[in-house]
Design an enzyme around this catalytic site. Structure first.
Site: not given
Length: 302
Positions: A65, A174
């Site tokens: 998402l 990340k």
């Protein structure tokens, strides 16, 4: 084979779900965009009418998402009792591949664990091309045993699987990676623009820098200059790939992380300002490598 629920079929999620179906898994999918569901069906997935139906009967669920608010809404929202972690059987494994803030990843993970549901935050790197080719890098936070359980499924979508540490560590790694990506993409585009303005061919200049100390991933694998490299967004008018506005979002997450860690990130902050400026010039929907046009005072409609 495993029955897998997959929620979120955007530029990344769609190809990932298709690769799972191609590997022989039963993949139940849901997305708010009907065209995304149609493509998933064509790829061999089973369309669900809503998120609850997508996770029905699944002991492993993947969500992909846009932001933390969407992940929290899916798993912890007002109707979470109908479609969130409570809808899953005890011992089910949730793998959230969204790139979101660390706090949201830990909040959802803690809520899942409190209900006896295993949870991993597993953002990816590799872009749309990597998602389609099944060569993504998964950067995973959570329990080691849960990571081991997830590896056979993740291997259907990626080549590099890393356990970064405890819950939330996947997001932290990340953010660090994408901050560095933004820095070297902006620097690569800046150097190419300087050279091209003074005469050298961008392909020749790219080859020279690629064999010299300035070489980097943006130059070698994702060249931002049109016509230099085939099959990259720069040669498709910067369509597809990783949108500039998503890079701005990720850099915002990195800045929030830096504030929390009391860490100086001057180059990351500059990169955020550059990509944000580029987005405000109508470039938000184009690939982030279109930052090259910022140095040429060139813009195109969003």
């Amino acid at each position: 084979m495993t029955r897998i629920g997959f929620i979120g079929l955007g530029n990344m999620g769609g190809p990932m779900a298709a690769n799972l179906a191609r590997a022989g898994h039963t993949v139940q999918v849901f997305d708010l965009v009907s065209e995304s569901l149609t493509r998933a069906i064509e790829a061999g997935c089973i369309a669900a009418g809503d998120a609850r139906e997508a996770v029905s009967g699944c002991e492993l669920v993947i969500s992909m998402l846009p932001a933390g608010e969407h992940v929290r809404s899916l798993w912890l929202g007002e109707s979470a009792g109908e479609r969130g972690v409570a809808a899953l059987p005890l011992g089910a494994l949730v793998i959230d591949c969204s790139t979101i803030d660390v706090a949201s990843a830990r909040q959802v993970g803690a809520a899942a664990q409190a209900r006896g549901i295993r949870f991993l935050d597993a953002p990816v790197s590799g872009g749309v091309a990597g998602a389609a080719a099944g060569t993504l890098t998964f950067i995973v936070g959570g329990e080691q045993a849960d990571f081991e359980a997830a590896k056979p499924v993740l291997a259907c979508m990626g080549q590099n699987l890393f356990h970064a540490g405890a819950l939330g560590a996947g997001q932290i790694a990340k953010m660090c990676n994408n901050m560095l990506l933004a820095i070297h993409m902006a620097g690569t585009a800046e150097a190419l623009a300087l050279g091209v303005k003074e005469g050298p061919d961008p392909g020749v200049l790219s080859t020279i820098m690629g064999k010299s100390s300035g070489n980097n991933w943006s130059l070698e694998r994702y060249n931002p200059w049109p016509g230099v490299m085939e099959n990259v967004p720069a040669s498709r008018n910067y369509q597809g790939g990783f949108m500039t506005r998503l890079m701005v979002k990720d850099l915002g997450l990195a800045m929030a992380l830096a504030e929390h860690a009391h860490s100086a990130v001057p180059m990351g902050a500059l990169a955020r300002n550059l990509f944000n400026l580029h987005a405000t010039k109508g470039q938000g929907a184009r690939d982030f490598s279109s930052i090259a046009e910022l140095y040429l005072d060139k813009t195109a409609p969003d």
